[in-house]
Design a protein around this motif. Structure first.
Motif, short mmCIF file in Angstrom:
data_model
loop_
_atom_site.label_atom_id
_atom_site.label_comp_id
_atom_site.label_asym_id
_atom_site.label_seq_id
_atom_site.Cartn_x
_atom_site.Cartn_y
_atom_site.Cartn_z
N ILE A 95 0.83 -1.20 0.00
CA ILE A 95 0.00 0.00 0.00
C ILE A 95 0.87 1.25 0.00
N LEU A 96 1.97 1.21 0.75
CA LEU A 96 2.89 2.35 0.78
C LEU A 96 3.49 2.59 -0.60
N LEU A 97 3.89 1.53 -1.28
CA LEU A 97 4.49 1.67 -2.61
C LEU A 97 3.50 2.32 -3.59
N ILE A 98 2.26 1.85 -3.58
CA ILE A 98 1.27 2.41 -4.50
C ILE A 98 0.91 3.84 -4.09
N SER A 99 0.88 4.11 -2.79
CA SER A 99 0.55 5.45 -2.32
C SER A 99 1.60 6.47 -2.75
N ILE A 100 2.87 6.08 -2.69
CA ILE A 100 3.94 6.97 -3.15
C ILE A 100 3.78 7.25 -4.63
N PHE A 101 3.53 6.18 -5.40
CA PHE A 101 3.29 6.34 -6.84
C PHE A 101 2.12 7.30 -7.08
N GLY A 102 1.02 7.08 -6.39
CA GLY A 102 -0.17 7.89 -6.61
C GLY A 102 0.04 9.34 -6.21
N LEU A 103 0.71 9.56 -5.09
CA LEU A 103 0.93 10.93 -4.61
C LEU A 103 1.79 11.72 -5.58
N VAL A 104 2.92 11.14 -5.98
CA VAL A 104 3.81 11.84 -6.91
C VAL A 104 3.13 12.04 -8.26
N HIS A 105 2.47 10.99 -8.73
CA HIS A 105 1.78 11.05 -10.02
C HIS A 105 0.74 12.16 -10.03
N SER A 106 -0.03 12.27 -8.96
CA SER A 106 -1.10 13.27 -8.90
C SER A 106 -0.55 14.69 -8.74
N VAL A 107 0.44 14.85 -7.87
CA VAL A 107 1.00 16.18 -7.64
C VAL A 107 1.63 16.73 -8.92
N MET A 108 2.38 15.90 -9.62
CA MET A 108 3.05 16.36 -10.83
C MET A 108 2.08 16.66 -11.96
N ALA A 109 0.85 16.15 -11.87
CA ALA A 109 -0.15 16.42 -12.91
C ALA A 109 -0.89 17.73 -12.69
N ARG A 110 -0.75 18.32 -11.51
CA ARG A 110 -1.50 19.54 -11.21
C ARG A 110 -0.89 20.75 -11.92
N PRO A 111 -1.72 21.60 -12.49
CA PRO A 111 -1.22 22.79 -13.20
C PRO A 111 -0.32 23.68 -12.35
N ALA A 112 -0.67 23.86 -11.07
CA ALA A 112 0.14 24.71 -10.20
C ALA A 112 1.56 24.16 -10.06
N PHE A 113 1.67 22.83 -9.92
CA PHE A 113 3.01 22.22 -9.84
C PHE A 113 3.76 22.41 -11.16
N LYS A 114 3.06 22.21 -12.27
CA LYS A 114 3.70 22.34 -13.59
C LYS A 114 4.26 23.74 -13.79
N ARG A 115 3.52 24.75 -13.34
CA ARG A 115 4.01 26.12 -13.51
C ARG A 115 5.32 26.35 -12.78
N GLN A 116 5.44 25.78 -11.59
CA GLN A 116 6.69 25.92 -10.83
C GLN A 116 7.78 25.01 -11.39
N TRP A 117 7.39 23.80 -11.78
CA TRP A 117 8.35 22.80 -12.26
C TRP A 117 9.02 23.26 -13.55
#
Length: 249
Positions: A51-73
């Motif tokens: 569950i931890l492995l999938i949660s890390i995948f999901g968290l990073v995957h979701s955060v990097m998909a957000r427009p606000a993150f993309k603008r900073q990234w």
């Protein structure tokens, strides 16, 4: 970063994506026992690690998909490399899940004969749907190759107008539907496989809520009408759809 380096980076990301996709197919089908190899860990501990492995995948995957993150990234990396980076991190974290997956070998179901054929057919249909869904919009933009090759400024043609090619006229998220069909249609389902599917399903249902909000902000009433017309993941039966249309009329 020069354009040549960005193109090489995008190609490397794409090759990694293809390799991990094939690895995932073998993982789901447990080819060579690669999903059930790491046996021996107590079930509660194995479940927690998975569950931890999938949660890390999901968290990073979701955060990097957000427009606000993309603008900073994209202040740090070139815009034309942003999508390739997203694809690369997704592939890398999915590989980490499969590499460190802890087996829970208890068999939930094991299909033989006709039942096995039916499940494998649905599994194959899920894989086909995944591929079709990426090509229906733009496979090479989806994987970051087009941005690296044709758009040195990282602009995306996909956001210029709202399109719903098949299979997007059947469900709003055919890519995720294809993944779920593949995950849950294996001939032998173990406790670990069911956990993988259940946690992935939970992540998708949560993640799609954020994605739909972003699409509503981007496309407004056009996407709102699309939401009312087309189901999210489960296709409507033709008769049911017709009856619902008549009720609306």
């Amino acid at each position: 970063m020069s354009r040549i380096l960005i193109i090489a980076y995008a190609i490397t990301s794409y090759v990694a994506f293809l390799a991990v996709f094939l690895w995932l197919v073998a993982f789901l089908l447990d080819v060579g026992s690669i999903r059930t190899a790491n046996a021996g860990t107590p079930v509660p501990q194995a479940a927690a690690i998975n569950i931890l492995l999938i949660s890390i995948f999901g968290l990073v995957h979701s955060v990097m998909a957000r427009p606000a993150f993309k603008r900073q990234w994209t202040k740090i990396i070139p815009k034309s490399a942003e999508r390739a980076t997203y694809v690369l991190q997704s592939s890398a974290l999915l590989a980490v899940i499969m590499l460190f997956w802890q087996s829970i070998p208890h068999v939930i179901w094991r299909a033989d004969g006709l039942a096995e054929f039916v499940l494998l057919s649905v599994f194959a249909a899920g894989l086909v749907l995944i591929v079709v869904a990426t090509f229906a919009l733009d496979h090479f933009e989806f994987t970051g190759l087009r941005q690296a090759w044709s758009n040195p400024n990282g602009t995306s043609a996909a956001t210029d107008r709202f399109r719903t090619p098949l299979p997007y006229r059947i469900v709003r998220h055919p890519l995720q539907l294809g993944i779920l069909l593949a995950v849950f249609s294996v001939p032998e389902m173990t406790g670990g496989g069911l956990l993988f599917g259940a946690v992935m399903l939970a992540y998708m249902l949560i993640g799609l809520q954020f994605e739909e909000r972003a699409l509503l902000r981007l496309y407004g009433d056009e996407y709102a009408a699309y939401r009312r017309r087309v189901p999210m993941l489960v296709p409507r039966l033709p008769r049911v759809s017709k009856q619902m249309a008549n009720l609306r009329d």
